[in-house]
Scaffold this active site. Structure first.
Site, PDB file in Angstrom:
ATOM      1  N   PRO A  86     -12.351  -3.712  -5.549  1.00 37.37           N
ATOM      2  CA  PRO A  86     -12.446  -4.902  -5.537  1.00 37.37           C
ATOM      3  C   PRO A  86     -12.286  -4.596  -3.582  1.00 37.37           C
ATOM      4  CG  PRO A  86     -10.484  -5.466  -6.558  1.00 37.37           C
ATOM      5  CD  PRO A  86     -11.540  -3.975  -6.763  1.00 37.37           C
ATOM      6  N   ASN A  87     -13.333  -6.086  -3.511  1.00 35.21           N
ATOM      7  CA  ASN A  87     -13.059  -6.298  -1.478  1.00 35.21           C
ATOM      8  C   ASN A  87     -13.252  -4.862  -0.963  1.00 35.21           C
ATOM      9  OD1 ASN A  87     -12.875  -8.797  -2.891  1.00 35.21           O
ATOM     10  ND2 ASN A  87     -10.913  -8.446  -2.596  1.00 35.21           N
ATOM     11  N   ARG A 143     -13.370  -7.112   6.463  1.00 33.83           N
ATOM     12  CA  ARG A 143     -12.502  -7.493   5.733  1.00 33.83           C
ATOM     13  C   ARG A 143     -10.890  -7.718   6.651  1.00 33.83           C
ATOM     14  NH1 ARG A 143      -9.607  -4.706   1.117  1.00 33.83           N
ATOM     15  NH2 ARG A 143      -8.319  -6.618   0.515  1.00 33.83           N
ATOM     16  N   TYR A 178      -7.335  -3.419   7.890  1.00 34.46           N
ATOM     17  CA  TYR A 178      -8.174  -2.289   7.282  1.00 34.46           C
ATOM     18  C   TYR A 178      -9.548  -1.910   8.001  1.00 34.46           C
ATOM     19  CZ  TYR A 178      -6.284  -4.584   3.024  1.00 34.46           C
ATOM     20  OH  TYR A 178      -5.762  -4.821   1.912  1.00 34.46           O
ATOM     21  N   ASN A 214      -9.552   4.753  -5.103  1.00 28.71           N
ATOM     22  CA  ASN A 214      -8.680   3.247  -4.218  1.00 28.71           C
ATOM     23  C   ASN A 214      -9.437   2.336  -5.464  1.00 28.71           C
ATOM     24  OD1 ASN A 214      -7.553   1.389  -2.631  1.00 28.71           O
ATOM     25  ND2 ASN A 214      -8.070   2.013  -0.582  1.00 28.71           N
ATOM     26  N   ALA A 258      -6.362  -4.024  -5.515  1.00 33.29           N
ATOM     27  CA  ALA A 258      -5.989  -5.203  -6.402  1.00 33.29           C
ATOM     28  C   ALA A 258      -5.271  -5.171  -7.609  1.00 33.29           C
ATOM     29  CB  ALA A 258      -6.575  -6.138  -5.739  1.00 33.29           C
ATOM     30  N   ASP A 295      -4.832   2.940 -18.286  1.00 33.68           N
ATOM     31  CA  ASP A 295      -4.535   4.129 -19.258  1.00 33.68           C
ATOM     32  C   ASP A 295      -6.218   4.663 -19.050  1.00 33.68           C
ATOM     33  OD1 ASP A 295      -2.555   2.731 -20.846  1.00 33.68           O
ATOM     34  OD2 ASP A 295      -4.182   1.740 -22.294  1.00 33.68           O
ATOM     35  N   GLU A 345      -4.435   8.592  -5.671  1.00 33.72           N
ATOM     36  CA  GLU A 345      -4.904   7.318  -5.317  1.00 33.72           C
ATOM     37  C   GLU A 345      -4.359   6.927  -4.004  1.00 33.72           C
ATOM     38  OE1 GLU A 345      -1.687   4.558  -7.137  1.00 33.72           O
ATOM     39  OE2 GLU A 345      -1.257   3.624  -5.965  1.00 33.72           O
ATOM     40  N   HIS A 405      -5.085   4.593  -0.807  1.00 34.34           N
ATOM     41  CA  HIS A 405      -4.798   2.995   0.064  1.00 34.34           C
ATOM     42  C   HIS A 405      -4.933   3.393   1.312  1.00 34.34           C
ATOM     43  CE1 HIS A 405      -3.453   1.442  -4.007  1.00 34.34           C
ATOM     44  NE2 HIS A 405      -2.749   1.988  -3.639  1.00 34.34           N
ATOM     45  N   ILE A 406      -5.432   2.213   1.975  1.00 36.68           N
ATOM     46  CA  ILE A 406      -5.445   2.142   3.598  1.00 36.68           C
ATOM     47  C   ILE A 406      -4.689   1.943   4.508  1.00 36.68           C
ATOM     48  CG2 ILE A 406      -7.183   1.091   6.475  1.00 36.68           C
ATOM     49  CD1 ILE A 406      -9.191   0.531   2.836  1.00 36.68           C
ATOM     50  N   SER A 407      -3.759   0.856   3.669  1.00 35.94           N
ATOM     51  CA  SER A 407      -2.334   0.151   3.858  1.00 35.94           C
ATOM     52  C   SER A 407      -1.667   1.360   4.160  1.00 35.94           C
ATOM     53  CB  SER A 407      -2.825  -1.332   4.422  1.00 35.94           C
ATOM     54  OG  SER A 407      -2.507  -1.545   3.396  1.00 35.94           O
ATOM     55  N   ARG A 442       4.204  -4.076   3.160  1.00 34.92           N
ATOM     56  CA  ARG A 442       3.643  -5.088   2.819  1.00 34.92           C
ATOM     57  C   ARG A 442       4.262  -6.241   1.528  1.00 34.92           C
ATOM     58  NH1 ARG A 442      -2.484  -4.212   2.205  1.00 34.92           N
ATOM     59  NH2 ARG A 442      -2.464  -6.607   2.511  1.00 34.92           N
ATOM     60  N   ARG A 444       2.606  -5.787  -4.059  1.00 33.36           N
ATOM     61  CA  ARG A 444       1.702  -3.704  -3.620  1.00 33.36           C
ATOM     62  C   ARG A 444       3.218  -3.020  -3.590  1.00 33.36           C
ATOM     63  NH1 ARG A 444      -3.084  -5.964  -1.508  1.00 33.36           N
ATOM     64  NH2 ARG A 444      -2.188  -8.374  -0.191  1.00 33.36           N
TER      65      ARG A 444
END
Ligand code: DQA
Length: 138
Positions: free
Chosen positions: A9-10, A17, A22, A71, A74, A84, A95, A97-99, A104, A108
């Protein structure tokens, strides 16, 4: 080799954003460049804002692809369903993540996905995806 990037999402809003976190590049621009740099890999991309659609996609590709770069945004921090699905499939999942999620808010710092991921890459901007892709190369 078949590898897919799955964004949650997002992440369709990348470039617009919270650009201080990001960056200002759209994912489409980044992805096209990544494909050009990795012509020997059949690299595809899927994005959805919907949790169940992420699960459907993981199930669809998770027994035939060579790698998944995920990614879950959230949902990383909330979704037992996605965790699962990652546990159920046989394709290795990285997995990303950009940040740097660990620098943070504390919510998170939790990942439901990490225990079943091959590895986790966070904090390198869009390069996090590139590093994950690198790791799938033999
Ligand atoms: C994110 C980090 C998540 O905490 C956040 O909800 C996102 C993006 C990242 O790539 O840094 O949407 O996954």
């Amino acid at each position: 080799m078949k590898v897919i990037i799955i964004n949650g999402p997002n992440l369709n809003l990348l470039g617009k954003r919270e650009t201080n976190i990001y960056g200002d590049l759209s994912f489409q621009e980044f992805f096209e460049n990544l494909q050009l740099k990795n012509k020997s890999i059949a690299l595809s991309y899927y994005q959805t804002n919907i949790e169940g659609e992420l699960i459907d996609k993981l199930q669809e590709v998770g027994y035939s692809y060579d790698g998944i770069i995920l990614n879950a945004a959230a949902y990383t921090h909330t979704s037992v369903g996605i965790a699962d699905a990652v546990a159920a499939i046989t394709t290795p999942v990285i997995e990303v993540h950009i940040s740097n999620t660990y620098s943070r808010e504390s919510f998170r710092h939790v990942s439901y996905i990490a225990p079943n991921a091959r590895g986790v890459i966070a904090g390198f901007g869009l390069q996090s995806y590139e590093l994950a892709l690198q790791s799938f190369k033999k």
